[in-house]
Design an enzyme around this catalytic site. Sequence first.
Site, PDB file in Angstrom:
ATOM      1  NE  ARG A  78      -3.894  -2.134   2.267  1.00 40.72           N
ATOM      2  CZ  ARG A  78      -3.791  -3.479   2.258  1.00 40.72           C
ATOM      3  NH1 ARG A  78      -2.605  -4.049   2.431  1.00 40.72           N
ATOM      4  NH2 ARG A  78      -4.861  -4.224   2.069  1.00 40.72           N
ATOM      5  CG  HIS A 103      -0.971  -5.602  -4.261  1.00 37.24           C
ATOM      6  ND1 HIS A 103       0.137  -5.461  -3.441  1.00 37.24           N
ATOM      7  CD2 HIS A 103      -1.716  -6.603  -3.704  1.00 37.24           C
ATOM      8  CE1 HIS A 103       0.057  -6.346  -2.452  1.00 37.24           C
ATOM      9  NE2 HIS A 103      -1.051  -7.035  -2.577  1.00 37.24           N
ATOM     10  CG  HIS A 173      -0.096 -11.685  -3.529  1.00 36.94           C
ATOM     11  ND1 HIS A 173      -0.803 -12.538  -2.714  1.00 36.94           N
ATOM     12  CD2 HIS A 173      -0.269 -10.432  -3.017  1.00 36.94           C
ATOM     13  CE1 HIS A 173      -1.402 -11.831  -1.769  1.00 36.94           C
ATOM     14  NE2 HIS A 173      -1.085 -10.552  -1.918  1.00 36.94           N
ATOM     15  CE1 TYR A 175      -3.395 -15.205  -0.024  1.00 35.88           C
ATOM     16  CE2 TYR A 175      -3.079 -15.077  -2.405  1.00 35.88           C
ATOM     17  CZ  TYR A 175      -3.523 -14.520  -1.224  1.00 35.88           C
ATOM     18  OH  TYR A 175      -4.104 -13.277  -1.240  1.00 35.88           O
ATOM     19  CD  GLU A 288       2.063 -10.456  -0.121  1.00 31.44           C
ATOM     20  OE1 GLU A 288       2.004  -9.374  -0.767  1.00 31.44           O
ATOM     21  OE2 GLU A 288       1.232 -10.778   0.756  1.00 31.44           O
TER      22      GLU A 288
END
Length: 323
Positions: A78, A103, A173, A175, A288
Amino acid sequence: MNELFGTLPNGTAVHRWTLRRAGVRVRILSYGGIVQDVEVPDRDGRTGNVVLGFSDLDGYLAHPEPFLGALIGRYANRIAGARFPLDGVTHALKPNDGPNSLHGGARGFDKRVWTAVPVEHGLRLTLAAEDGEEGFPGRLEVSVTYTLDERGALGIVYEAVTDAPTHVNLTNHSYWNLAGSGSASGHELRLAASRYTPSDAELIPTGELADVSGTRFDFREARKTGTGYDDNFALDKGVTATPVEVAELHDPATGRVLTVATTEPGMQLYTADHIGEPFVPGAGIALETQHFPDSPNWPEFPSTVLRPGEVFRSETVYGFSVR
């Protein structure tokens, strides 16, 4: 191997590339540079996918917000108020997360089709972001190279150049769910970070570097991640020229181990508590590697400024083993 994965509504073709080495298989999409799956064996030799992804392009188009496996830029995380000062000029970005930029904006690198070229044991992706795109100054030329080494470790090298001063912060990104399904909240994490950056209700840093001692942010010794994390950790090693191991994620049930080495000074730990269907809350853990959130507005944070004549370079390596 290269195959057609689908077609965007505007007719642009999206391809999928498959990398194989040392018992590891990785599939990468030209759309968003997405890591669609990573297949590795467990302690019994059974192979399974350890990242969250969709089986078709429509899944990614219908569910863009989790940023599953995507390349993130031109600024990961951000930027407060969707604006920052640079060389005496305040640049206004396009907000896409309330009043903030997240992003890279509404059309970040995760929603672009990258040009893909195979390289030895890997794939090189390139794109150009034009001056003023999402409000960022400078034309930015970016390349990201995915490779599998002789041990089956997945390396990611990010490079960028600009024709005007700008800010750059790139990451992937993915997961991770080393069990292959269900919740990842029982995974054990070790993280070499003695400090973290506290944030406000909008996940914007307060500017403080807080000690993790005695808090739920202390992962210096391995323990279960649990839930409730979307936080940036200041890695003890800082910025380095070559990747240094900073994290280990372990699934006791399957024995799979993921290690993370990086040149970056920070890592965002996100436990996916708010991820939507078809996944369950906590279905994966994002690790990340990055510079800090909102660095353009905090001069005391490691700098994300890139100037003409300089080359931005960042490297992260994900290693796989069992125990």
